[in-house]
Motif scaffolding. Structure first.
Motif, mmCIF file in Angstrom:
data_model
loop_
_atom_site.group_PDB
_atom_site.id
_atom_site.type_symbol
_atom_site.label_atom_id
_atom_site.label_comp_id
_atom_site.label_asym_id
_atom_site.label_seq_id
_atom_site.Cartn_x
_atom_site.Cartn_y
_atom_site.Cartn_z
ATOM 1 N N THR B 249 10.838 -35.522 11.076
ATOM 2 C CA THR B 249 11.584 -36.564 11.771
ATOM 3 C C THR B 249 12.346 -35.985 12.965
ATOM 4 N N GLU B 250 12.934 -34.805 12.783
ATOM 5 C CA GLU B 250 13.684 -34.195 13.888
ATOM 6 C C GLU B 250 12.756 -33.835 15.047
ATOM 7 N N ILE B 251 11.530 -33.436 14.706
ATOM 8 C CA ILE B 251 10.583 -33.123 15.777
ATOM 9 C C ILE B 251 10.209 -34.403 16.541
ATOM 10 N N VAL B 252 9.952 -35.492 15.786
ATOM 11 C CA VAL B 252 9.548 -36.740 16.430
ATOM 12 C C VAL B 252 10.625 -37.223 17.401
ATOM 13 N N PHE B 253 11.895 -37.132 16.973
ATOM 14 C CA PHE B 253 12.974 -37.723 17.772
ATOM 15 C C PHE B 253 13.774 -36.692 18.569
ATOM 16 N N SER B 254 13.285 -35.455 18.678
ATOM 17 C CA SER B 254 14.038 -34.379 19.332
ATOM 18 C C SER B 254 15.486 -34.345 18.836
ATOM 19 N N TRP B 255 15.623 -34.410 17.535
ATOM 20 C CA TRP B 255 16.962 -34.426 16.931
ATOM 21 C C TRP B 255 17.386 -32.968 16.708
ATOM 22 N N PRO B 256 18.511 -32.541 17.277
ATOM 23 C CA PRO B 256 18.817 -31.105 17.297
ATOM 24 C C PRO B 256 19.376 -30.576 15.963
ATOM 25 N N GLY B 257 18.561 -30.599 14.923
ATOM 26 C CA GLY B 257 19.032 -30.146 13.619
ATOM 27 C C GLY B 257 18.283 -28.920 13.134
ATOM 28 N N ILE B 258 18.423 -28.667 11.820
ATOM 29 C CA ILE B 258 17.802 -27.499 11.203
ATOM 30 C C ILE B 258 16.273 -27.581 11.288
ATOM 31 N N GLY B 259 15.733 -28.786 11.105
ATOM 32 C CA GLY B 259 14.277 -28.941 11.109
ATOM 33 C C GLY B 259 13.677 -28.565 12.445
ATOM 34 N N GLN B 260 14.291 -29.067 13.505
ATOM 35 C CA GLN B 260 13.800 -28.743 14.844
ATOM 36 C C GLN B 260 13.915 -27.238 15.076
ATOM 37 N N LEU B 261 15.029 -26.666 14.610
ATOM 38 C CA LEU B 261 15.238 -25.223 14.748
ATOM 39 C C LEU B 261 14.137 -24.450 14.017
ATOM 40 N N THR B 262 13.762 -24.937 12.806
ATOM 41 C CA THR B 262 12.716 -24.268 12.038
ATOM 42 C C THR B 262 11.423 -24.193 12.839
ATOM 43 N N ILE B 263 10.994 -25.343 13.349
ATOM 44 C CA ILE B 263 9.703 -25.383 14.044
ATOM 45 C C ILE B 263 9.772 -24.607 15.362
ATOM 46 N N GLU B 264 10.874 -24.779 16.096
ATOM 47 C CA GLU B 264 11.035 -23.993 17.331
ATOM 48 C C GLU B 264 10.937 -22.509 17.035
ATOM 49 N N SER B 265 11.608 -22.082 15.968
ATOM 50 C CA SER B 265 11.636 -20.653 15.652
ATOM 51 C C SER B 265 10.266 -20.163 15.194
ATOM 52 N N ILE B 266 9.506 -21.028 14.499
ATOM 53 C CA ILE B 266 8.150 -20.638 14.120
ATOM 54 C C ILE B 266 7.326 -20.390 15.378
ATOM 55 N N HIS B 267 7.427 -21.305 16.351
ATOM 56 C CA HIS B 267 6.639 -21.136 17.575
ATOM 57 C C HIS B 267 7.113 -19.946 18.393
ATOM 58 N N ARG B 268 8.400 -19.579 18.254
ATOM 59 C CA ARG B 268 8.910 -18.406 18.988
ATOM 60 C C ARG B 268 8.722 -17.120 18.195
ATOM 61 N N ARG B 269 8.167 -17.232 16.993
ATOM 62 C CA ARG B 269 8.026 -16.090 16.082
ATOM 63 C C ARG B 269 9.379 -15.445 15.774
ATOM 64 N N ASP B 270 10.401 -16.263 15.715
ATOM 65 C CA ASP B 270 11.750 -15.767 15.414
ATOM 66 C C ASP B 270 11.947 -15.859 13.890
ATOM 67 N N TYR B 271 11.322 -14.937 13.166
ATOM 68 C CA TYR B 271 11.230 -15.084 11.708
ATOM 69 C C TYR B 271 12.557 -15.004 10.954
ATOM 70 N N PRO B 272 13.533 -14.199 11.398
ATOM 71 C CA PRO B 272 14.809 -14.254 10.670
ATOM 72 C C PRO B 272 15.394 -15.666 10.632
ATOM 73 N N VAL B 273 15.270 -16.402 11.731
ATOM 74 C CA VAL B 273 15.790 -17.775 11.757
ATOM 75 C C VAL B 273 14.943 -18.674 10.858
ATOM 76 N N VAL B 274 13.606 -18.489 10.896
ATOM 77 C CA VAL B 274 12.728 -19.296 10.046
ATOM 78 C C VAL B 274 13.115 -19.107 8.584
#
Lengths: 271, 313
Positions: B249-274
């Protein structure tokens, strides 16, 4: 949804997946004159932002959703059932350990573990199957464990033990048929869950990679064009919804027919 | 009751321990050299060694694990590879948005499920009932990533009532909350209908009716209380799906929460955050579940007795 309609939808889905290669489908062919063309008499289901035919893409997408679902559910069902049934039958410390492991896997909410795994393993068809199987076996293990625990004290099992039957024979011949009905129901609903999960991972960019068409990534790619071409989200969305509703309808029908609880517990002996 | 609370809490702690172990092992599931994956193939060997050391990946596995738990106990979640800031700090900034969304989604679910379930049960077999059950079937069959775009299409683009995305004011919360809450509303309304029907068939309801109590009093004072118990358990179990649903849901609505952070960090390969995001969401779920169980045990004494039976077996 009526059962016959559900079965028809599932037949089309499976048919497109298995025999779609016989049709002249070109999911990646670009026709620049037809960019964003809405559905119509000469456009079938319409065209996307690159001028690719949505019918071709949805039909090929059926292949991914169908085979991912079949693979994931069959592997999960076999592995999960084996682990759960053996755990319940043997009992003792092994059962204790396995129960704890099941609890830990169940503690990851929904698709989250699959997202994490797919994210770490990297996107792609194989990794989607791995990620969803790692998540999927738990449901079967828990169900098989509970069912075997409930059934293993029945007379015919006791009789088989008294006759000196081997454990494998008792599990496969005397217990598995008893719990088969509930496993089939679980597997049916599992197919719906995997179809949604695969599309979800692809939506997040963690699943099937472009240019291969997955219903999930088609929905994601449509978002920028939603106002001018709503058909880009509606076509793959409807395909996904129809399949999920059909699978759930079939699951409900199977549960009504097979579930022992609804028939007062006696019918299980005839399974 | 104390024994029940302790046994429930200790098993929750054990699960938290196991969940964090699995999250720790996640980084070892990266195919090949995790450091190379994080820094890219063109990275310098010296940089790789530095990162390997910083992440503790040059240590033997048991040492890494002990160090990981020691840090967790101090709420030290490491440093982001992308922004070089402490992960705990990044999470803290994102938590309010996700909490707001989850609570709003839950509220939306209850707001729809309660009337639908009650009407379906009371008007059983009428078009009201079949309408409510049709909604329920649709609700479970439309995933968040489809529901979101459809709602945006109707309410933002066609009708122009609500913003398309982002987090600005109450209006921007409506569509994400509806998207998140629909599936739960669908499941809950079915459950409410089923348990209410069961309760309405009980003798004490007949007695209440025979006394001449009006229907609404019978339903809301006599039947609902008992009917709600299984619903609360289901709610606790389904909160996991709700929490996982916030990611999409956060991805669909660009809602700046933990979910969006998770997916952003996966795409950035920022694994400690993931890792930290996954851990945070799962631990929240485990704790909420434990609390639900405790609340249920408090509401219904039969539960804590049954639980302690099972614990002894």
């Amino acid at each position: 949804m009526k059962l016959w309609l559900a079965i028809a939808v599932l037949a089309v889905w499976a048919g497109l997946a298995c025999f779609g290669w016989l049709l002249p489908l070109n999911p990646s062919e670009i026709d620049l004159t037809r960019i964003l063309m809405p559905p119509g008499a000469d456009a079938w289901l319409g065209y996307d932002d690159l001028g690719r035919a949505l019918w071709d893409r949805v039909a090929v997408g059926a292949r991914y959703s169908f085979f991912v679902a079949i693979f994931v559910v069959s592997i999960s069902a076999v592995v999960g059932t084996a682990i759960g049934a053996v755990s319940a039958y043997l009992g003792g410390w092994l059962d204790h350990v396995i129960t704890r492991i099941i609890d830990i896997f169940l503690a990851f909410p929904g698709i989250l573990l699959a997202i994490a795994l797919a994210g770490v393993l990297g996107a792609g068809l194989g990794n989607v199957v791995i990620a969803l199987t790692v998540v999927g076996w738990v449901g079967f293990a828990r169900l098989a464990r509970a069912q075997v625990l409930a059934q293993k004290s029945r007379e015919h099992v006791q009789a088989a033990i008294a006759l000196g039957a081997r454990r494998r024979r008792i599990l496969l011949r005397h217990l598995l048929p008893l719990i088969g009905a509930s496993l089939i129901i679980e597997a049916t609903f599992g197919v719906a869950a995997v179809v949604i999960a695969e599309a979800g991972l692809s939506f997040l960019g963690l699943g099937i990679q472009p240019p291969a068409p997955s219903w999930g990534s088609m929905i994601r790619d449509s978002s920028r064009y939603m106002l001018v071409s709503p058909h880009m989200v509606i076509v793959p969305g409807m395909a996904l919804m129809l399949v999920v509703i059909a699978v759930n309808t079939l699951g409900d029908a199977l549960r009504d027919r097979l579930d022992v609880r609804l028939r007062g517990g006696r019918a299980s002996s005839t399974n | 009751m104390i024994a029940f609370v302790l046994s429930r809490l200790s098993s929750a702690l054990l699960v938290v321990f196991g969940v964090s172990a699995l999250v720790f092992l996640l980084i070892h599931a990266i195919p090949g050299d995790p450091v190379e994956v994080m820094l890219g193939e063109t990275s310098q060997p010296a940089d790789r060694e530095e990162l390997r050391h910083a992440l503790g990946l040059d240590q033997p596995l048991p040492v890494q694990m002990l160090e990981y738990y020691r840090r967790l106990l101090h709420f030290d979640l490491g440093t982001s590879l992308y922004s070089r800031r402490p992960v705990a700090q990044i999470l803290a900034e994102r938590i309010p948005a996700t909490a707001e969304l989850a609570v709003a989604g839950l509220a939306a679910a209850l707001l729809f499920a309660l009337p639908l379930g009650v009407i379906a049960a009371v008007r059983r077999g009428t078009p009201w009932d079949s309408g409510a059950m049709m909604f329920s079937m649709l609700g479970v069959s439309i995933p968040n990533f489809l529901m979101g775009p459809l709602l945006i299409l109707i309410f933002s683009l066609w009708l122009g009532w609500l913003p398309v995305s982002g987090r600005e004011g109450l209006a921007s919360l409506v569509l994400p909350a509806l998207t998140l809450g629909t599936a739960l509303a669908a499941i809950l309304s079915r459950m409410i209908r089923a348990t209410l029907l069961e309760t309405l068939a009980e003798d004490y309801i007949l007695t209440a009716r025979a006394k001449g109590l009006p229907w609404h009093r019978v339903i809301f004072h006599h039947a609902m209380r008992n009917a709600m118990l299984p619903v609360i358990t289901l709610l606790g179990l389904q909160l996991g799906a709700l929490l996982a649903g916030t990611v999409i849901t956060e991805i669909v609505f660009s809602w700046p929460g933990i979910g969006q952070l998770t997916i952003e960090s996966i795409h950035r390969r920022d694994y400690p955050v993931v890792q930290a995001c996954i851990l945070l969401i799962s631990v929240t779920y485990v704790l909420v579940n434990a609390l639900t169980d405790l609340a249920y045990g408090w509401l219904d004494p039969r539960v804590r007795l049954r639980q302690s039976d099972r614990g002894a077996a």
